[in-house]
Write a protein that holds these residues in place. Structure first.
Motif: not given
Length: 594
Positions: A1-11
């Motif tokens: 979840m943390l990795r996916r959340g950071l991916g959303v933020i980066w996008g």
């Protein structure tokens, strides 16, 4: 979840780079100024406060120096806060606006078959609540980035002052990470459930509002209230669980830095008593941890928003990546004038989720300038056939051609430019009569009145308080069903379509009015082809050819007299229509004589 959340933020950061960069620069300035405050206090304590205490006097120059140092740090801090907050807000709302536009554009691109499988309340939730949930994280994000920068500077300063004391204080960060791992595990399923229940509540509310007449006429107010209460209570309980999880997590996040400050003070005091560290250094270290206590919460806010962001992002992407968008080619109708022809060749269509086709092997030619009536019992596939003819849905197999051009090869917008549908269930906007006829396009009053005349709506519109400028209310609530149908028909006629499709579009008007409308269409028909789903004899007898459908197949076609003579099913149905019309006329006559 943390990795996916950071991916959303980066996008999101890549999508809105400029305001995000400015917000991060502001956050870095704020972080540097905040840490600089601790350094300034340590410097002032060492150079001015301790000597003044020992000498028991304070010089004016020293006071002005202290004041100047602190004001300089404060100015940089204020500038950083302004940049951080303003541009973080800009980035967040820009992302929300962009994704709402993307979602609504996708709704327009997706075919009706996709919309039929997705409740409107869910679609509203996707475009509003889910988009907001996805990008709400951008409010605390720049501050959290500044905190990371602040922690790096503060950690370096602590190590330079006293490595052992810095090690004691920095133990708080493994504790923060462990707390976040536990939080994500508990929060993610709760957030997912809450977002789904938001959509369900929106769907129940939307259905209740749309079915207001049914609810009132059937006396179902209590049942609808109970249905809404059940859904809202489920959402309430889910949000309470989310709140409880946050309520446990956030105090832990706040307590961990405070424990670090207490540990630094305790160990630092012990070191001062042994002469290993100066008081100014302990004050500087303690102040660093005290000012870090609040900013570190920003990390907690970001971590707390990540599960919600990921869930919202997944729900939005479900729409944006939905398959079924219609293929469009590059063909156009160029400058073709006059009525359009339409042809269906061996068309097969089944509604999504149904194995049995609604339309099976239909081949139908609608000559240019003709009037073709579709007749058949309920469920025969008449409305589906009109949707196929206008390419509101794509056939599973077979071809639909307009003016000898494959409908799939036409450019987006070509078919609506030449063909118009008037459905039985008309939709009126909360706008003026003029706005509902022209749909916002510029038009002369004469052209609007002409369309209203053909649709037999001129008389009652002239009697409205403001004529064409009368606002008719949401869904045309101030008008009768027949009046709404006539305005919808005027809306179609005003566009001078080359192909006009009427799906029982005069069902709510009196037979005499219907005959006048059909006569008006006959006068205006020189430039259009008419395909009509017909139930009344007046409409059927007007047609050049009648197509009789049963169970999604064309049983017979031809002029009305020929079908009446050779097709028993058609004859039975038409006679039933005639008997029903006669019974209604008889009832109406009795009411007039009473």
């Amino acid at each position: 979840m943390l990795r996916r959340g950071l991916g959303v933020i980066w996008g999101g950061m890549k999508t809105e780079p400029r305001p995000t960069i400015v917000a991060v620069i502001g956050s870095v300035l704020w972080a540097a100024a905040t840490v600089g405050t601790a350094a300034a206090i340590g410097y002032v304590t060492d150079q001015y406060i301790e000597p003044a205490v020992l000498q028991r006097q304070v010089e004016a120059a020293a006071l002005w120096t202290v004041f100047g140092v602190l004001v300089a740090v404060l100015v940089v801090n204020v500038i950083g806060v302004i940049l951080r907050r303003v541009f973080a807000t800009v980035a967040g709302f820009n992302l929300q606006a962009r994704y709402r536009r993307d979602v609504t554009r996708q709704y327009l691109r997706l075919p009706l078959s996709w919309h039929h499988a997705h409740p409107s309340g869910q679609l509203l939730s996707n475009a509003h609540a889910d988009v907001e949930a996805t990008w709400q994280v951008f409010n605390p994000l720049p501050m959290a980035i500044g905190v990371v920068f602040m922690l790096f500077i503060a950690g370096t300063m602590m190590v330079l002052v006293d490595p052992f004391l810095a090690f004691i204080g920095l133990l708080v960060f493994p504790g923060l990470f462990a707390a976040n791992v536990v939080f994500q595990r508990f929060m993610s399923p709760r957030i997912t459930l809450a977002q789904q229940l938001r959509a369900e509540v929106a769907e129940v509310a939307h259905e209740s509002f749309e079915a207001g007449l049914v609810v009132k006429s059937m006396g179902r107010e209590e049942e609808e209230t109970e249905r809404f209460r059940t859904q809202t209570h489920e959402l309430r309980d889910a949000l309470i669980q989310v709140g409880r999880t946050r309520g446990v997590f956030e105090p832990v996040i706040e307590a961990i830095p405070t424990l670090g400050t207490l540990a630094v003070l305790g160990v630092g005091t012990w070191q001062v008593s042994r002469g290993e560290l100066g008081a100014a250094e302990v004050v500087q270290m303690a102040y660093l941890f005290s000012i870090l206590a609040f900013p570190v919460r920003a990390l907690g806010w970001v971590l707390a928003e990540l599960p919600r962001s990921v869930v919202g992002y997944d729900r939005v992407q479900h729409v944006l990546q939905a398959e079924g968008s219609m293929h469009y080619g590059r063909a156009t109708f160029a400058d073709r004038d006059g009525p359009a022809s339409s042809e269906l060749q061996d068309v097969v269509y089944a509604h999504p989720g149904e194995e049995k086709p609604t339309i099976t092997g239909v081949t139908l030619e609608i000559p240019a300038g003709s009037t073709t009536a579709l007749v058949g019992p309920t469920g025969a596939g008449k409305t589906t056939l009109t949707n196929l003819a206008l390419r509101l849905v794509d056939a599973d197999s077979g071809r639909v051609r307009i003016d000898d051009v494959d409908a799939r090869e036409l450019q987006l917008g070509e078919i609506p430019a030449v063909a118009t549908l008037v459905a039985q269930q008309t939709f009126m906007f909360d706008d003026s009569v003029r706005g509902n006829v022209t749909l916002g396009e510029s038009a002369s009053d004469e052209s609007v009145w002409e369309a209203l005349r053909i649709a037999q709506a001129e008389g009652f519109v002239r009697e409205l308080p403001d004529g064409l400028d009368t606002v008719i209310g949401e869904r045309g609530g101030s008008l009768s069903g027949g009046q709404r149908q006539r305005i919808a028909l005027a809306r179609a006629v005003w566009r001078r379509p080359r192909l006009l499709v009427l799906d029982d579009a005069t069902s709510a008007v009196d037979p005499s009015v219907e005959q006048a409308i059909l006569a008006g269409l006959r006068e205006a028909r020189a430039g259009m082809t008419v395909l009509v789903v017909a139930y009344r004899m007046a409409t059927i007898t007007l047609a050049d050819q009648v197509v009789y459908l049963e169970h999604g197949r064309v049983v017979d076609r031809g002029p009305h007299p020929e079908l009446l003579a050779r097709c028993q099913g058609y004859a039975d149905l038409v006679h039933a229509y005639a008997r029903e019309a006669a019974e209604r006329a008889a009832v109406a006559g009795q009411e007039e004589t009473q």
